[in-house]
Scaffold this active site. Structure first.
Site, short mmCIF file in Angstrom:
data_model
loop_
_atom_site.label_atom_id
_atom_site.label_comp_id
_atom_site.label_asym_id
_atom_site.label_seq_id
_atom_site.Cartn_x
_atom_site.Cartn_y
_atom_site.Cartn_z
CE LYS A 66 -3.90 1.97 2.75
NZ LYS A 66 -4.72 1.98 3.83
CG HIS A 106 -3.02 4.98 0.10
ND1 HIS A 106 -3.10 4.00 -0.85
CD2 HIS A 106 -4.25 4.96 0.54
CE1 HIS A 106 -4.11 3.30 -0.77
NE2 HIS A 106 -4.92 3.74 0.21
#
Length: 217
Positions: free
Chosen positions: A102, A104
């Site tokens: 991921k 963010h």
């Protein structure tokens, strides 16, 4: 043998363990097939977690963290953690990985418990075929922290030769020093066919022949 026999019956009732004429990925003609993708209800996944917990208790495995490799290992890991709490009052942390990191929010590849140095970890998986998932999983864990890996729990050990004369379970131990604890083995399944605990006794001879050709002790 009680919970093992119950687990084999459970797999049959769920359509996970079936007998017939199948072909494995390696091209072997096999008289039985284990498809853990056939678990599909809340009752089944809750019960499945209890069998994983029972295997851990029987073998005296007491980790601090359960890890479930994406994707099939994720519900197994969560179910096992819930069962350990509900049935044995053992409260463990758990985590699992994303297939893609991921970029963010908090970022990273792991979800759940943040692994730290010294954590005692057990991997929860469905089956081992060629050990590919293990080779993908270990770097993820080792990159996260300097953990202590206590072992891996799987549903069924087929107890058959891989590319050489050893089984996938034996190869994983030899290559990585990782002990694999199956809830049941193919020998347990054959015993249940023999005593009529599960349907499919007409495939017993084929099972024995398959073991004679591809099996290991």
């Amino acid at each position: 043998m009680s919970y093992k026999r119950e687990f084999i019956q459970f797999m049959c009732e769920a359509g996970v363990l079936t007998f017939g004429d199948f072909v494995t990925k390696s091209g072997r003609n096999t008289p039985y097939f284990v498809n853990t993708g056939n678990y599909k209800t809340g009752a089944q996944i809750a019960k499945l977690g209890e069998f994983y917990a029972a295997c851990m208790m029987e073998n005296g495995i007491v980790p601090e963290v359960l890890f479930g490799p994406a994707y099939k290992g994720i519900p197994l890991c969560v179910a096992a953690a819930a069962a350990l709490w509900n049935q044995h009052q053992i409260n463990l942390d758990y985590c699992f990985n994303r297939k893609e990191a991921k970029d963010h929010g908090e970022g990273g590849v792991l979800v759940g418990h943040k692994l730290k140095d010294g954590d005692k970890v057990v991997i929860i998986e469905d089956v081992i075929t060629a050990g590919t998932a293990v080779r993908e999983t270990l770097p993820i864990l080792k990159n996260a922290a300097d953990i202590q890996l206590l072992g891996m729990i799987i549903s069924v050990d087929r107890m058959e030769k891989g590319t050489g004369d050893k089984s996938a379970v034996q190869e994983v131990y030899e290559e990585f020093g990782l002990k694999v604890y199956p809830i049941v083995t193919i020998a347990d399944i054959i015993d249940c066919l023999r005593d009529g605990s599960i349907p499919g006794k007409e495939y017993l001879e084929k099972m024995l022949e398959y073991r004679k050709t591809y099996g290991i002790q």
